[in-house]
Design an enzyme around this catalytic site. Structure first.
Site, PDB file in Angstrom:
ATOM      1  N   LYS A   1     -14.226  89.340  51.080  1.00  0.00           N
ATOM      2  CA  LYS A   1     -14.635  89.926  52.360  1.00  0.00           C
ATOM      3  C   LYS A   1     -13.629  90.925  52.938  1.00  0.00           C
ATOM      4  CE  LYS A   1     -17.446  85.894  53.574  1.00  0.00           C
ATOM      5  NZ  LYS A   1     -17.511  84.671  54.391  1.00  0.00           N
TER       6      LYS A   1
ATOM      7  N   TYR B   1     -24.409  91.041  48.130  1.00  0.00           N
ATOM      8  CA  TYR B   1     -23.362  90.153  48.629  1.00  0.00           C
ATOM      9  C   TYR B   1     -23.071  89.032  47.625  1.00  0.00           C
ATOM     10  CZ  TYR B   1     -21.164  86.507  51.442  1.00  0.00           C
ATOM     11  OH  TYR B   1     -20.328  85.521  51.907  1.00  0.00           O
TER      12      TYR B   1
ATOM     13  N   SER C   1     -15.570  84.235  49.192  1.00  0.00           N
ATOM     14  CA  SER C   1     -15.273  84.864  50.489  1.00  0.00           C
ATOM     15  C   SER C   1     -13.957  85.624  50.519  1.00  0.00           C
ATOM     16  CB  SER C   1     -15.290  83.811  51.592  1.00  0.00           C
ATOM     17  OG  SER C   1     -16.613  83.401  51.865  1.00  0.00           O
TER      18      SER C   1
ATOM     19  N   TYR D   1     -11.768  81.105  59.428  1.00  0.00           N
ATOM     20  CA  TYR D   1     -12.947  80.587  60.131  1.00  0.00           C
ATOM     21  C   TYR D   1     -12.539  79.755  61.359  1.00  0.00           C
ATOM     22  CZ  TYR D   1     -14.882  81.943  55.624  1.00  0.00           C
ATOM     23  OH  TYR D   1     -15.219  82.643  54.503  1.00  0.00           O
TER      24      TYR D   1
ATOM     25  N   VAL E   1     -14.582  79.623  48.777  1.00  0.00           N
ATOM     26  CA  VAL E   1     -15.029  78.288  48.373  1.00  0.00           C
ATOM     27  C   VAL E   1     -14.870  78.019  46.879  1.00  0.00           C
ATOM     28  CG1 VAL E   1     -16.610  78.012  50.304  1.00  0.00           C
ATOM     29  CG2 VAL E   1     -17.433  79.060  48.183  1.00  0.00           C
TER      30      VAL E   1
END
Length: 447
Positions: free
Chosen positions: A69, A191, A66, A243, A261
Protein backbone atom coordinates in the site's frame (compact mmCIF):
# COMPACT_ATOMS: atom_id res chain seq x y z
CA UNK A 1 34.70 -11.89 9.85
CA UNK A 2 34.38 -8.14 9.38
CA UNK A 3 33.44 -5.28 11.64
CA UNK A 4 30.14 -4.86 9.78
CA UNK A 5 29.17 -8.39 10.82
CA UNK A 6 28.17 -6.77 14.11
CA UNK A 7 24.99 -5.58 12.36
CA UNK A 8 24.21 -9.09 11.15
CA UNK A 9 24.90 -10.37 14.66
CA UNK A 10 22.33 -7.91 16.04
CA UNK A 11 19.68 -9.16 13.61
CA UNK A 12 20.56 -12.77 14.39
CA UNK A 13 20.31 -12.01 18.09
CA UNK A 14 16.81 -10.61 17.63
CA UNK A 15 15.81 -13.69 15.65
CA UNK A 16 17.16 -16.02 18.34
CA UNK A 17 15.38 -14.05 21.04
CA UNK A 18 11.91 -14.16 19.47
CA UNK A 19 11.96 -17.31 17.31
CA UNK A 20 10.38 -19.34 20.10
CA UNK A 21 7.33 -17.03 20.39
CA UNK A 22 4.25 -19.10 19.65
CA UNK A 23 1.45 -16.52 19.79
CA UNK A 24 -0.59 -15.76 16.70
CA UNK A 25 -1.62 -17.74 13.63
CA UNK A 26 -1.02 -17.32 9.89
CA UNK A 27 -3.87 -15.66 7.98
CA UNK A 28 -6.56 -18.28 7.35
CA UNK A 29 -9.18 -16.26 5.48
CA UNK A 30 -6.95 -16.48 2.38
CA UNK A 31 -6.41 -20.26 2.07
CA UNK A 32 -3.05 -20.04 0.30
CA UNK A 33 -1.60 -17.86 3.07
CA UNK A 34 -2.66 -20.40 5.68
CA UNK A 35 -0.13 -22.82 4.14
CA UNK A 36 2.87 -20.63 5.15
CA UNK A 37 5.48 -22.12 7.48
CA UNK A 38 4.64 -20.68 10.93
CA UNK A 39 8.24 -21.13 12.05
CA UNK A 40 9.72 -19.00 9.26
CA UNK A 41 11.30 -15.85 10.69
CA UNK A 42 13.61 -13.56 8.75
CA UNK A 43 14.99 -10.07 9.34
CA UNK A 44 16.81 -7.70 6.98
CA UNK A 45 18.22 -4.19 7.16
CA UNK A 46 19.51 -1.90 4.40
CA UNK A 47 21.58 1.19 5.20
CA UNK A 48 21.73 4.50 3.36
CA UNK A 49 25.00 3.34 1.80
CA UNK A 50 23.20 0.36 0.28
CA UNK A 51 24.73 -2.20 2.64
CA UNK A 52 22.41 -5.18 3.17
CA UNK A 53 22.28 -7.34 6.29
CA UNK A 54 20.01 -10.28 7.05
CA UNK A 55 19.32 -13.18 9.37
CA UNK A 56 17.04 -16.21 9.26
CA UNK A 57 14.55 -16.71 6.43
CA UNK A 58 15.22 -13.31 4.86
CA UNK A 59 15.35 -14.75 1.32
CA UNK A 60 12.12 -16.77 1.56
CA UNK A 61 9.57 -15.43 -0.98
CA UNK A 62 6.12 -14.34 0.20
CA UNK A 63 3.47 -11.95 -1.07
CA UNK A 64 3.34 -8.26 -0.25
CA UNK A 65 -0.31 -8.04 0.73
CA UNK A 66 -0.87 -4.71 2.56
CA UNK A 67 2.84 -3.84 2.59
CA UNK A 68 2.23 -2.90 -1.04
CA UNK A 69 0.00 0.00 0.00
CA UNK A 70 2.63 2.68 0.81
CA UNK A 71 4.45 2.06 -2.46
CA UNK A 72 1.35 2.22 -4.65
CA UNK A 73 0.36 5.37 -2.74
CA UNK A 74 3.80 6.76 -3.66
CA UNK A 75 3.14 5.89 -7.31
CA UNK A 76 -0.25 7.63 -7.26
CA UNK A 77 1.23 10.73 -5.60
CA UNK A 78 4.01 10.83 -8.20
CA UNK A 79 1.58 10.51 -11.10
CA UNK A 80 -1.21 12.80 -9.89
CA UNK A 81 0.11 14.99 -7.07
CA UNK A 82 -1.02 15.26 -3.46
CA UNK A 83 -3.99 17.55 -4.07
CA UNK A 84 -5.56 15.28 -6.68
CA UNK A 85 -4.99 12.09 -4.70
CA UNK A 86 -6.41 13.79 -1.61
CA UNK A 87 -9.65 14.48 -3.48
CA UNK A 88 -10.25 10.72 -3.49
CA UNK A 89 -8.41 9.40 -0.40
CA UNK A 90 -7.96 11.05 3.01
CA UNK A 91 -4.94 10.98 5.29
CA UNK A 92 -6.51 10.62 8.73
CA UNK A 93 -6.07 7.62 11.07
CA UNK A 94 -9.21 5.51 11.06
CA UNK A 95 -8.71 3.87 14.45
CA UNK A 96 -10.33 0.79 12.91
CA UNK A 97 -9.32 -2.57 11.49
CA UNK A 98 -7.71 -2.86 8.05
CA UNK A 99 -10.92 -4.08 6.41
CA UNK A 100 -13.33 -1.70 8.17
CA UNK A 101 -15.80 0.55 6.36
CA UNK A 102 -13.78 3.74 6.98
CA UNK A 103 -15.48 6.32 4.79
CA UNK A 104 -15.65 10.05 5.50
CA UNK A 105 -19.20 11.27 6.26
CA UNK A 106 -20.53 13.51 3.52
CA UNK A 107 -17.85 12.72 0.92
CA UNK A 108 -17.47 8.96 1.03
CA UNK A 109 -13.66 9.26 0.88
CA UNK A 110 -11.78 6.39 2.54
CA UNK A 111 -9.98 7.51 5.70
CA UNK A 112 -6.48 6.85 4.37
CA UNK A 113 -4.53 4.82 1.82
CA UNK A 114 -3.36 2.21 4.33
CA UNK A 115 -6.78 0.65 5.06
CA UNK A 116 -8.26 -1.62 2.40
CA UNK A 117 -10.93 0.84 1.28
CA UNK A 118 -8.34 3.57 0.71
CA UNK A 119 -5.88 1.19 -0.92
CA UNK A 120 -8.50 0.03 -3.45
CA UNK A 121 -9.16 3.65 -4.43
CA UNK A 122 -5.44 4.46 -4.55
CA UNK A 123 -4.79 1.51 -6.85
CA UNK A 124 -7.69 2.63 -9.06
CA UNK A 125 -6.09 6.09 -9.36
CA UNK A 126 -2.92 4.76 -11.02
CA UNK A 127 -3.09 5.86 -14.68
CA UNK A 128 -4.20 3.09 -17.04
CA UNK A 129 -3.29 3.49 -20.73
CA UNK A 130 -2.96 1.09 -23.68
CA UNK A 131 0.76 1.79 -23.83
CA UNK A 132 1.24 1.17 -20.10
CA UNK A 133 -1.55 -0.64 -18.25
CA UNK A 134 -2.00 0.33 -14.63
CA UNK A 135 -0.82 -2.97 -13.17
CA UNK A 136 2.31 -2.92 -15.33
CA UNK A 137 3.05 0.52 -13.87
CA UNK A 138 2.56 -0.84 -10.36
CA UNK A 139 4.75 -3.90 -10.89
CA UNK A 140 7.50 -1.83 -12.51
CA UNK A 141 7.42 0.83 -9.79
CA UNK A 142 7.57 -1.68 -6.95
CA UNK A 143 10.44 -3.41 -8.71
CA UNK A 144 12.35 -0.13 -8.77
CA UNK A 145 11.77 0.23 -5.04
CA UNK A 146 13.10 -3.30 -4.51
CA UNK A 147 15.99 -2.88 -6.94
CA UNK A 148 15.03 -5.90 -9.05
CA UNK A 149 12.22 -7.26 -11.20
CA UNK A 150 9.28 -8.70 -9.24
CA UNK A 151 6.53 -11.13 -10.21
CA UNK A 152 3.08 -12.26 -9.06
CA UNK A 153 2.31 -15.40 -7.11
CA UNK A 154 -0.60 -16.58 -9.24
CA UNK A 155 -1.75 -19.16 -6.68
CA UNK A 156 -2.06 -16.55 -3.95
CA UNK A 157 -3.81 -14.21 -6.38
CA UNK A 158 -6.35 -16.89 -7.28
CA UNK A 159 -6.88 -17.77 -3.60
CA UNK A 160 -7.36 -14.13 -2.65
CA UNK A 161 -9.69 -13.48 -5.58
CA UNK A 162 -11.84 -16.49 -4.64
CA UNK A 163 -12.32 -15.32 -1.04
CA UNK A 164 -12.26 -11.52 -1.41
CA UNK A 165 -15.96 -10.75 -1.15
CA UNK A 166 -15.52 -8.18 1.63
CA UNK A 167 -13.12 -6.15 -0.50
CA UNK A 168 -15.55 -6.35 -3.40
CA UNK A 169 -18.33 -5.15 -1.12
CA UNK A 170 -16.11 -2.24 -0.01
CA UNK A 171 -15.46 -1.32 -3.63
CA UNK A 172 -19.17 -1.31 -4.51
CA UNK A 173 -19.96 0.72 -1.39
CA UNK A 174 -17.30 3.29 -2.30
CA UNK A 175 -18.57 3.35 -5.87
CA UNK A 176 -22.07 4.17 -4.57
CA UNK A 177 -20.66 7.35 -2.98
CA UNK A 178 -19.01 8.42 -6.25
CA UNK A 179 -15.44 8.15 -4.96
CA UNK A 180 -14.20 5.17 -6.98
CA UNK A 181 -12.90 6.38 -10.36
CA UNK A 182 -13.10 2.98 -12.14
CA UNK A 183 -15.33 -0.06 -12.29
CA UNK A 184 -15.34 -1.93 -8.92
CA UNK A 185 -14.58 -5.30 -10.51
CA UNK A 186 -11.47 -4.00 -12.28
CA UNK A 187 -10.37 -2.01 -9.22
CA UNK A 188 -10.49 -5.00 -6.87
CA UNK A 189 -8.90 -7.39 -9.37
CA UNK A 190 -5.98 -4.98 -9.76
CA UNK A 191 -5.75 -4.61 -5.99
CA UNK A 192 -5.70 -8.40 -5.43
CA UNK A 193 -2.95 -8.78 -8.03
CA UNK A 194 -0.92 -5.99 -6.39
CA UNK A 195 -1.18 -7.75 -3.03
CA UNK A 196 0.05 -11.01 -4.62
CA UNK A 197 3.37 -9.52 -5.83
CA UNK A 198 6.18 -11.71 -4.50
CA UNK A 199 9.11 -10.36 -2.45
CA UNK A 200 11.60 -11.35 0.27
CA UNK A 201 12.46 -9.62 3.53
CA UNK A 202 15.62 -8.30 1.86
CA UNK A 203 13.49 -6.81 -0.92
CA UNK A 204 11.21 -5.18 1.65
CA UNK A 205 14.14 -3.72 3.58
CA UNK A 206 15.44 -2.22 0.31
CA UNK A 207 12.00 -0.78 -0.45
CA UNK A 208 11.79 0.71 3.04
CA UNK A 209 15.32 2.09 2.72
CA UNK A 210 14.32 3.82 -0.52
CA UNK A 211 11.66 5.75 1.41
CA UNK A 212 14.22 6.45 4.14
CA UNK A 213 16.66 7.83 1.55
CA UNK A 214 14.20 10.40 0.25
CA UNK A 215 12.99 8.30 -2.68
CA UNK A 216 16.42 7.14 -3.90
CA UNK A 217 17.12 3.40 -3.87
CA UNK A 218 20.37 3.16 -1.85
CA UNK A 219 21.37 -0.09 -3.58
CA UNK A 220 20.81 0.89 -7.23
CA UNK A 221 21.17 4.66 -6.63
CA UNK A 222 18.11 5.23 -8.84
CA UNK A 223 15.63 7.93 -7.87
CA UNK A 224 12.28 6.17 -7.68
CA UNK A 225 10.09 8.99 -6.31
CA UNK A 226 10.72 12.57 -5.20
CA UNK A 227 11.79 13.45 -1.67
CA UNK A 228 8.44 15.18 -1.15
CA UNK A 229 6.52 12.05 -2.13
CA UNK A 230 8.67 9.88 0.14
CA UNK A 231 8.06 12.25 3.05
CA UNK A 232 4.31 12.22 2.45
CA UNK A 233 4.22 8.43 2.37
CA UNK A 234 6.20 8.19 5.61
CA UNK A 235 3.81 10.64 7.29
CA UNK A 236 0.81 8.47 6.43
CA UNK A 237 2.68 5.31 7.43
CA UNK A 238 3.54 6.82 10.81
CA UNK A 239 -0.07 7.67 11.64
CA UNK A 240 -2.00 4.95 9.77
CA UNK A 241 0.34 2.13 8.76
CA UNK A 242 -0.46 -0.18 11.68
CA UNK A 243 -4.25 0.32 11.50
CA UNK A 244 -5.98 0.44 14.90
CA UNK A 245 -2.61 -0.26 16.54
CA UNK A 246 -0.85 2.73 14.92
CA UNK A 247 -0.89 4.93 18.01
CA UNK A 248 0.55 2.27 20.29
CA UNK A 249 3.16 1.37 17.65
CA UNK A 250 4.28 4.99 17.28
CA UNK A 251 4.43 5.34 21.06
CA UNK A 252 6.48 2.19 21.66
CA UNK A 253 8.52 1.79 18.46
CA UNK A 254 8.45 5.31 17.04
CA UNK A 255 9.08 4.50 13.36
CA UNK A 256 6.84 4.75 10.26
CA UNK A 257 5.77 1.17 9.53
CA UNK A 258 3.46 -1.05 7.51
CA UNK A 259 2.28 -4.58 8.16
CA UNK A 260 0.82 -7.22 5.86
CA UNK A 261 -1.22 -10.36 6.53
CA UNK A 262 1.33 -12.62 4.82
CA UNK A 263 3.67 -11.85 7.72
CA UNK A 264 5.73 -9.04 6.21
CA UNK A 265 6.48 -5.91 8.22
CA UNK A 266 8.58 -2.87 7.32
CA UNK A 267 9.81 0.05 9.37
CA UNK A 268 11.70 3.15 8.25
CA UNK A 269 14.34 5.19 10.04
CA UNK A 270 14.37 8.35 7.89
CA UNK A 271 17.88 9.10 6.58
CA UNK A 272 19.15 6.06 8.49
CA UNK A 273 17.86 2.65 7.35
CA UNK A 274 15.03 0.46 6.15
CA UNK A 275 14.26 -2.71 8.07
CA UNK A 276 11.90 -5.62 7.37
CA UNK A 277 10.80 -8.83 9.01
CA UNK A 278 8.93 -11.90 7.81
CA UNK A 279 7.01 -14.18 10.16
CA UNK A 280 3.52 -15.46 9.24
CA UNK A 281 1.78 -15.75 12.68
CA UNK A 282 -0.37 -12.63 13.14
CA UNK A 283 -1.81 -10.71 16.08
CA UNK A 284 -5.36 -9.38 16.36
CA UNK A 285 -4.57 -6.31 14.20
CA UNK A 286 -3.16 -8.41 11.34
CA UNK A 287 0.49 -7.70 12.10
CA UNK A 288 3.35 -10.17 12.53
CA UNK A 289 3.72 -11.12 16.21
CA UNK A 290 7.45 -11.88 16.06
CA UNK A 291 8.17 -8.99 13.71
CA UNK A 292 6.42 -6.53 16.00
CA UNK A 293 8.30 -7.81 19.05
CA UNK A 294 11.68 -7.79 17.28
CA UNK A 295 11.33 -4.25 15.93
CA UNK A 296 10.12 -2.90 19.27
CA UNK A 297 13.14 -4.47 20.98
CA UNK A 298 15.45 -3.14 18.25
CA UNK A 299 14.08 0.38 18.61
CA UNK A 300 14.51 0.36 22.38
CA UNK A 301 17.99 -1.13 22.32
CA UNK A 302 19.41 1.23 19.71
CA UNK A 303 17.42 4.37 20.50
CA UNK A 304 15.68 4.49 17.10
CA UNK A 305 12.46 6.22 18.18
CA UNK A 306 11.89 9.27 15.98
CA UNK A 307 11.11 11.45 18.97
CA UNK A 308 14.52 10.80 20.49
CA UNK A 309 17.06 13.42 19.41
CA UNK A 310 20.13 11.56 18.09
CA UNK A 311 22.23 14.72 17.75
CA UNK A 312 24.03 16.38 20.61
CA UNK A 313 23.09 20.07 20.97
CA UNK A 314 26.62 21.26 20.25
CA UNK A 315 27.66 18.73 17.63
CA UNK A 316 27.48 21.17 14.67
CA UNK A 317 29.63 24.00 16.01
CA UNK A 318 32.98 22.58 17.06
CA UNK A 319 34.87 25.78 17.88
CA UNK A 320 34.08 29.32 18.94
CA UNK A 321 37.26 31.24 19.75
CA UNK A 322 39.41 34.15 18.57
CA UNK A 323 42.24 34.21 16.08
CA UNK A 324 44.62 35.34 18.83
CA UNK A 325 44.30 31.82 20.23
CA UNK A 326 45.17 30.13 16.93
CA UNK A 327 48.60 29.73 15.29
CA UNK A 328 49.03 32.34 12.55
CA UNK A 329 50.23 30.57 9.37
CA UNK A 330 52.75 30.09 8.05
CA UNK A 331 55.19 31.09 10.79
CA UNK A 332 52.94 30.54 13.80
CA UNK A 333 53.29 34.17 14.88
CA UNK A 334 50.57 35.47 17.17
CA UNK A 335 49.12 38.85 18.01
CA UNK A 336 46.89 39.68 15.08
CA UNK A 337 46.12 43.38 14.95
CA UNK A 338 42.60 43.48 16.38
CA UNK A 339 40.99 40.34 17.74
CA UNK A 340 39.07 38.24 15.19
CA UNK A 341 36.48 35.62 16.11
CA UNK A 342 36.53 32.09 14.64
CA UNK A 343 33.50 29.77 14.32
CA UNK A 344 34.13 26.24 13.00
CA UNK A 345 31.35 23.87 11.93
CA UNK A 346 31.24 20.23 10.89
CA UNK A 347 29.01 17.61 9.27
CA UNK A 348 25.86 18.14 7.23
CA UNK A 349 24.13 21.48 7.76
CA UNK A 350 20.33 21.56 7.80
CA UNK A 351 17.87 24.03 9.34
CA UNK A 352 18.74 23.08 12.93
CA UNK A 353 22.48 23.11 12.32
CA UNK A 354 22.31 26.43 10.44
CA UNK A 355 20.55 28.02 13.42
CA UNK A 356 23.41 26.87 15.67
CA UNK A 357 26.00 28.33 13.29
CA UNK A 358 24.21 31.67 13.02
CA UNK A 359 23.83 31.93 16.80
CA UNK A 360 27.54 31.17 17.21
CA UNK A 361 28.40 33.90 14.68
CA UNK A 362 26.40 36.42 16.69
CA UNK A 363 28.10 35.39 19.92
CA UNK A 364 31.64 35.29 18.51
CA UNK A 365 34.09 38.07 17.93
CA UNK A 366 35.07 40.36 20.79
CA UNK A 367 33.07 43.59 21.05
CA UNK A 368 31.17 42.93 17.83
CA UNK A 369 34.34 42.48 15.79
CA UNK A 370 35.01 40.48 12.61
CA UNK A 371 34.52 36.69 12.41
CA UNK A 372 35.90 33.83 10.30
CA UNK A 373 33.36 31.08 9.51
CA UNK A 374 35.32 27.85 8.98
CA UNK A 375 33.39 25.29 6.85
CA UNK A 376 36.38 23.05 6.19
CA UNK A 377 34.80 20.04 7.98
CA UNK A 378 31.28 20.60 6.65
CA UNK A 379 30.21 17.79 4.32
CA UNK A 380 26.96 19.22 2.91
CA UNK A 381 24.64 22.21 3.19
CA UNK A 382 21.03 21.72 2.12
CA UNK A 383 19.12 24.41 0.22
CA UNK A 384 17.21 25.64 3.28
CA UNK A 385 20.36 25.95 5.37
CA UNK A 386 22.23 27.62 2.49
CA UNK A 387 19.55 30.29 2.25
CA UNK A 388 19.61 30.81 6.02
CA UNK A 389 23.39 31.21 6.07
CA UNK A 390 23.34 33.62 3.13
CA UNK A 391 20.66 35.69 4.81
CA UNK A 392 22.44 35.54 8.17
CA UNK A 393 25.78 36.63 6.73
CA UNK A 394 24.06 39.47 4.87
CA UNK A 395 22.46 40.66 8.10
CA UNK A 396 25.80 40.22 9.87
CA UNK A 397 27.60 42.52 7.43
CA UNK A 398 24.65 44.96 7.25
CA UNK A 399 25.13 45.40 11.00
CA UNK A 400 28.61 46.74 10.33
CA UNK A 401 30.53 43.56 11.10
CA UNK A 402 32.99 41.91 8.74
CA UNK A 403 33.04 38.20 7.91
CA UNK A 404 35.28 35.76 6.06
CA UNK A 405 34.46 32.21 4.97
CA UNK A 406 36.76 29.21 4.66
CA UNK A 407 34.84 27.05 2.20
CA UNK A 408 37.21 24.78 0.22
CA UNK A 409 34.35 22.67 -1.20
CA UNK A 410 32.36 25.76 -2.29
CA UNK A 411 29.28 24.46 -0.45
CA UNK A 412 27.95 27.88 0.46
CA UNK A 413 28.20 29.52 -2.94
CA UNK A 414 28.91 33.25 -3.47
CA UNK A 415 28.52 35.41 -0.38
CA UNK A 416 29.48 38.99 0.39
CA UNK A 417 32.48 38.06 2.50
CA UNK A 418 36.24 37.46 2.24
CA UNK A 419 36.66 33.94 0.84
CA UNK A 420 39.70 31.75 1.31
CA UNK A 421 39.03 29.77 -1.85
CA UNK A 422 39.19 32.73 -4.26
CA UNK A 423 42.94 32.35 -4.51
CA UNK A 424 43.56 36.02 -3.76
CA UNK A 425 44.11 35.56 -0.08
CA UNK A 426 46.39 32.53 0.18
CA UNK A 427 48.69 30.22 -1.78
CA UNK A 428 46.97 27.44 -3.71
CA UNK A 429 48.11 24.64 -1.40
CA UNK A 430 47.43 26.42 1.87
CA UNK A 431 46.42 24.27 4.84
CA UNK A 432 43.25 24.72 6.80
CA UNK A 433 45.18 26.59 9.51
CA UNK A 434 46.70 28.80 6.81
CA UNK A 435 43.24 29.56 5.48
CA UNK A 436 41.74 30.53 8.83
CA UNK A 437 44.74 32.60 9.84
CA UNK A 438 44.94 34.25 6.42
CA UNK A 439 41.28 35.25 6.53
CA UNK A 440 41.72 36.53 10.06
CA UNK A 441 44.70 38.68 8.97
CA UNK A 442 42.67 40.01 6.06
CA UNK A 443 39.83 40.96 8.38
CA UNK A 444 42.24 42.52 10.84
CA UNK A 445 43.74 44.63 8.05
CA UNK A 446 47.22 43.07 8.12
CA UNK A 447 47.28 41.96 4.45
Amino acid sequence: MSAADAVTDSLAGLRDRFAAVREGRPAEYIPQLALADPDAFGLALVSMDGHRYSAGEAEVPFTLQSVSKPFVYALALSALGLDEVSRWVGAEPSGEAFNAISLEPGTGRPANAMVNAGAIVTTALVPDTPDEPAFDRILHCLGRFAGRGLDVDEEVFASESATGDRNRALAYLIRSTGTLPVDPVRAVDRYFRQCAIRVTAVDLATMAATLAYGGVNPVTRERVVSAEVAAGVLAVMATCGMYDGSGDWLLRVGLPAKSGVSGGLIAVGPARFGVATYSPPLDATGGSVRGHAALEAMSRRYGLHLMLNPALPGSTVTLVTTADDLPSAPSGERGLRGRVGVVAAQGAIDFTAAERVLYALDESGPDGGPVVLDLHDVTAIDSVARGMLHNGLARFTADGRRAAVVDPKDLLGPVDAVRERTGRDLPRHATREDAVAGCARALAGED
